[in-house]
Motif scaffolding. Structure first.
Motif, mmCIF file in Angstrom:
data_model
loop_
_atom_site.group_PDB
_atom_site.id
_atom_site.type_symbol
_atom_site.label_atom_id
_atom_site.label_comp_id
_atom_site.label_asym_id
_atom_site.label_seq_id
_atom_site.Cartn_x
_atom_site.Cartn_y
_atom_site.Cartn_z
ATOM 1 N N THR A 132 14.961 14.872 -10.381
ATOM 2 C CA THR A 132 14.636 13.452 -9.744
ATOM 3 C C THR A 132 13.747 14.162 -8.334
ATOM 4 O OG1 THR A 132 16.203 12.057 -10.637
ATOM 5 C CG2 THR A 132 15.054 11.422 -8.480
ATOM 6 N N ALA A 133 12.493 13.451 -8.069
ATOM 7 C CA ALA A 133 11.643 13.893 -6.974
ATOM 8 C C ALA A 133 11.808 12.778 -6.111
ATOM 9 C CB ALA A 133 10.615 14.467 -7.322
ATOM 10 N N VAL A 134 11.804 12.996 -4.790
ATOM 11 C CA VAL A 134 11.827 11.683 -3.906
ATOM 12 C C VAL A 134 11.004 12.265 -2.515
ATOM 13 C CG1 VAL A 134 13.549 10.444 -4.572
ATOM 14 C CG2 VAL A 134 13.963 12.346 -2.967
ATOM 15 N N PRO A 135 10.560 11.397 -1.685
ATOM 16 C CA PRO A 135 9.929 11.800 -0.588
ATOM 17 C C PRO A 135 10.937 11.969 0.381
ATOM 18 C CG PRO A 135 9.419 9.333 -0.870
ATOM 19 C CD PRO A 135 10.276 10.081 -2.168
ATOM 20 N N PRO A 190 13.228 5.514 7.047
ATOM 21 C CA PRO A 190 13.525 4.379 7.189
ATOM 22 C C PRO A 190 13.484 3.798 5.590
ATOM 23 C CG PRO A 190 11.210 4.440 8.326
ATOM 24 C CD PRO A 190 11.810 5.773 7.673
ATOM 25 N N TRP A 191 14.383 2.757 5.361
ATOM 26 C CA TRP A 191 14.106 2.244 4.155
ATOM 27 C C TRP A 191 12.927 1.489 3.829
ATOM 28 C CZ3 TRP A 191 15.817 2.126 -0.293
ATOM 29 C CH2 TRP A 191 16.008 0.977 -1.303
ATOM 30 N N SER A 211 10.498 1.121 0.200
ATOM 31 C CA SER A 211 10.605 -0.062 -0.378
ATOM 32 C C SER A 211 10.344 -1.327 0.641
ATOM 33 C CB SER A 211 11.853 -0.384 -1.245
ATOM 34 O OG SER A 211 12.218 -1.506 -1.836
ATOM 35 N N ALA A 212 9.693 -2.261 -0.047
ATOM 36 C CA ALA A 212 9.434 -3.279 0.732
ATOM 37 C C ALA A 212 10.632 -4.741 0.444
ATOM 38 C CB ALA A 212 8.094 -4.103 0.478
ATOM 39 N N GLY A 213 11.443 -4.340 -0.431
ATOM 40 C CA GLY A 213 12.452 -5.349 -0.926
ATOM 41 C C GLY A 213 13.914 -4.628 -0.319
ATOM 42 N N THR A 214 14.901 -5.413 -0.873
ATOM 43 C CA THR A 214 16.190 -5.017 -0.202
ATOM 44 C C THR A 214 17.006 -4.472 -1.431
ATOM 45 O OG1 THR A 214 17.082 -7.208 -0.711
ATOM 46 C CG2 THR A 214 16.271 -6.825 1.323
ATOM 47 N N GLU A 215 16.779 -4.477 -2.810
ATOM 48 C CA GLU A 215 17.510 -3.927 -3.798
ATOM 49 C C GLU A 215 17.331 -2.516 -4.123
ATOM 50 O OE1 GLU A 215 19.819 -5.915 -5.325
ATOM 51 O OE2 GLU A 215 19.306 -7.331 -4.012
ATOM 52 N N PRO A 216 18.273 -1.897 -4.487
ATOM 53 C CA PRO A 216 18.289 -0.315 -4.690
ATOM 54 C C PRO A 216 16.734 -0.096 -5.791
ATOM 55 C CG PRO A 216 20.225 -1.030 -4.926
ATOM 56 C CD PRO A 216 19.617 -2.330 -4.839
ATOM 57 N N VAL A 217 16.367 0.788 -5.883
ATOM 58 C CA VAL A 217 15.033 1.183 -6.729
ATOM 59 C C VAL A 217 15.627 2.250 -7.586
ATOM 60 C CG1 VAL A 217 12.781 2.289 -6.476
ATOM 61 C CG2 VAL A 217 13.805 0.829 -4.720
ATOM 62 N N PRO A 218 15.576 1.961 -8.963
ATOM 63 C CA PRO A 218 15.892 2.891 -9.792
ATOM 64 C C PRO A 218 15.033 4.114 -10.122
ATOM 65 C CG PRO A 218 15.283 0.807 -10.827
ATOM 66 C CD PRO A 218 15.437 0.453 -9.509
ATOM 67 N N LEU A 219 15.490 5.227 -10.305
ATOM 68 C CA LEU A 219 14.590 6.158 -10.574
ATOM 69 C C LEU A 219 14.661 7.015 -11.779
ATOM 70 C CD1 LEU A 219 14.516 7.789 -7.073
ATOM 71 C CD2 LEU A 219 12.769 6.281 -8.048
ATOM 72 N N GLY A 220 15.670 6.436 -12.655
ATOM 73 C CA GLY A 220 15.811 7.123 -14.107
ATOM 74 C C GLY A 220 17.301 7.519 -14.037
ATOM 75 N N TYR A 236 23.278 9.411 -15.982
ATOM 76 C CA TYR A 236 23.993 8.706 -15.050
ATOM 77 C C TYR A 236 22.791 8.317 -13.971
ATOM 78 C CZ TYR A 236 28.119 11.058 -17.019
ATOM 79 O OH TYR A 236 28.972 11.534 -17.905
ATOM 80 N N PRO A 237 22.968 7.085 -13.501
ATOM 81 C CA PRO A 237 21.806 6.475 -12.988
ATOM 82 C C PRO A 237 21.482 7.100 -11.330
ATOM 83 C CG PRO A 237 23.613 4.984 -12.726
ATOM 84 C CD PRO A 237 24.030 6.070 -13.598
ATOM 85 N N VAL A 238 20.173 7.283 -11.225
ATOM 86 C CA VAL A 238 19.694 7.790 -9.736
ATOM 87 C C VAL A 238 18.933 6.519 -9.178
ATOM 88 C CG1 VAL A 238 18.453 9.611 -8.723
ATOM 89 C CG2 VAL A 238 19.559 10.233 -10.876
ATOM 90 N N THR A 239 19.182 6.071 -7.982
ATOM 91 C CA THR A 239 18.347 5.314 -7.321
ATOM 92 C C THR A 239 18.251 5.637 -5.686
ATOM 93 O OG1 THR A 239 20.764 4.316 -6.679
ATOM 94 C CG2 THR A 239 19.619 3.544 -8.641
ATOM 95 N N LEU A 240 17.331 4.856 -5.499
ATOM 96 C CA LEU A 240 16.912 5.090 -3.829
ATOM 97 C C LEU A 240 17.771 3.704 -3.377
ATOM 98 C CD1 LEU A 240 13.322 5.918 -3.607
ATOM 99 C CD2 LEU A 240 15.055 7.151 -2.847
ATOM 100 N N GLU A 241 18.536 3.864 -2.273
ATOM 101 C CA GLU A 241 19.355 2.827 -1.664
ATOM 102 C C GLU A 241 19.099 2.709 0.010
ATOM 103 O OE1 GLU A 241 22.310 1.357 -3.378
ATOM 104 O OE2 GLU A 241 21.751 2.262 -5.475
ATOM 105 N N ASP A 242 19.495 1.560 0.350
ATOM 106 C CA ASP A 242 19.305 1.304 1.815
ATOM 107 C C ASP A 242 20.524 1.191 2.255
ATOM 108 O OD1 ASP A 242 19.180 0.384 4.236
ATOM 109 O OD2 ASP A 242 18.217 -1.850 3.768
ATOM 110 N N VAL A 243 20.712 2.453 2.948
ATOM 111 C CA VAL A 243 22.178 2.751 3.849
ATOM 112 C C VAL A 243 21.770 2.726 5.263
ATOM 113 C CG1 VAL A 243 24.094 4.425 3.943
ATOM 114 C CG2 VAL A 243 22.992 3.951 1.858
#
Length: 290
Positions: free
Chosen positions: A60-63, A96-97, A101-110, A258-265
Motif C-alpha cells: 500500500t502506498a500513501v503520501p 493534516p486530514w 480527504s474532504a470528508g470525515t469517513e475513513p478512506v479504504p485503500l484495499g 485485512y483492510p488498509v484505510t486512511l483515518e482521521d486521528v
C-alpha cells in the motif's frame, strides 16, 4: 507488555514524500515484474494512495509530510501463546486530514495479506535497493550469521563454545562472520552433528540480506519490530512469531486479507492496517475493486 496496549514500534522518514507498507517476501521482485516499486508508489501517492498488487508482490502506498513518521501498534493477546501480537498498525503520515480527504469517513485503500516473510514500512525509493530472498548471491556487506537450531543445539553450543545471540529465546551462534568462514564453520558443526546423531542441518548460515537483517533487528522486540537502514533511510521491519503465523497461512489465495484505510486521528492523516479480523466478503470485494 500485555494485550490491548498501544506501543511505538519505530520511526521512519520518507524523503520522496511517499510511504509504503509492503510484504517483504517479494519486495525485490517489483522491477522484475515491471516498473520498480518507487515508480508505482510515487504515482499512487500523488493520487492520494492506493493498493499495489502484481503477481505475489503487494503493498500500500500513501503520501506523507516531510517530518519523521511514527509507527504504533495496538496489541491483543496471541492466538496460540500468551505473549501479545499486533492487532492494529497505525502510521502517522505527518499530514493534516484535509490533505487526503474532504470528508470525515475513513478512506479504504484495499486489503493486504500478512506476508509470512514479514512486512516493511518505509520510503519506496530506498526500498528499491532491498536485497531479499530472490537476490541470488548478493548481500549487504559480505557477512553472514550462523545460528544453531534443532536436535542437539544445546550440546553443539557447549562443544563449539557458541555464544548466546538472542536472549529472548536462548538462541546460540555467531554474528557478522565473513560468509566463507560461516559456511566452513557450519560444515564442521553439521558433520559433528551427524556423527553424534543430531539434526544434520543443525548449523544454518544466514547471509546478510535486508530480509535477514530486518528479521534480526526484530529479535529483541516482543512484537518482532526493528529498524534497519537502506540507502540512508530507516526502514521498519516486522516479523511474526511462528505460532502467530498459523493464523495467516491461508493468505490472499484463501481470501485472508485485512483492510488498509486512511483515518482521521485527531485531525492528522493516519494509515491504519487492522490485522485483528478478516474483512467480510462484501467489504473485501469492495476493497479489492478499488
Amino acid at each position: 507488555m500485555s494485550g490491548d496496549e498501544s506501543v511505538i514500534l519505530g520511526r521512519v522518514v520518507a524523503p520522496s514524500r511517499a510511504l509504503v507498507l509492503a510484504g517483504t517476501g517479494f519486495l525485490d521482485e517489483w522491477s522484475e515484474l515491471g516498473d520498480p516499486l518507487s515508480v508505482r508508489a510515487l504515482h499512487s501517492a500523488r493520487a492520494g494512495g492506493a493498493h499495489l498488487h502484481d503477481w505475489l508482490a503487494e503493498a500500500t502506498a500513501v503520501p506523507t509530510g516531510p517530518a519523521t513518521l511514527t509507527v504504533t501498534a495496538r496489541t491483543r493477546p496471541g492466538t496460540y501463546e500468551p505473549r501479545p501480537t499486533i492487532a492494529v498498525l497505525d502510521i502517522d503520515l505527518d499530514l493534516p486530514w484535509s490533505a487526503v480527504s474532504a470528508g470525515t469517513e475513513p478512506v479504504p485503500l484495499g486489503a493486504l495479506p500478512v506476508d509470512p516473510c514479514g512486512m516493511a514500512i518505509g520510503d519506496p525509493v530506498a526500498l528499491d535497493a532491498w536485497i531479499g530472498f530472490g537476490s541470488g548471491p548478493r548481500t549487504v556487506d559480505g557477512l553472514a550469521d550462523l545460528r544453531l537450531g534443532g536436535k542437539g543445539d544445546t550440546q553443539a553450543s557447549t562443544h563449539f563454545s557458541a555464544p548466546e545471540i538472542v536472549a529472548t529465546w536462548t538462541l546460540h551462534g555467531w554474528l557478522d562472520l565473513p560468509i566463507t568462514s560461516a559456511r566452513e564453520r557450519a560444515t564442521t558443526i553439521n558433520q559433528w552433528a551427524v556423527a553424534h546423531g543430531h539434526y544434520k542441518f543443525l548449523a544454518k548460515v544466514n547471509p546478510h540480506t535486508h530480509q535477514h537483517l530486518g528479521w534480526r533487528a526484530g529479535w529483541p522486540d516482543p512484537l518482532g519490530a526493528g529498524l534497519i537502514e537502506i540507502a540512508g533511510c530507516p526502514i521498519l521491519c516486522i516479523t511474526w512469531s511462528p505460532s502467530e503465523l498459523q493464523r495467516f497461512r491461508g493468505g490472499r489465495s484463501h481470501g485472508q486479507v485485512y483492510p488498509v484505510t486512511l483515518e482521521d486521528v485527531d485531525g492528522r492523516a493516519t494509515l491504519r492496517w487492522r490485522i485483528g479480523a478478516w474483512t467480510d466478503e462484501s467489504e473485501r470485494t469492495n476493497l479489492d475493486s478499488r
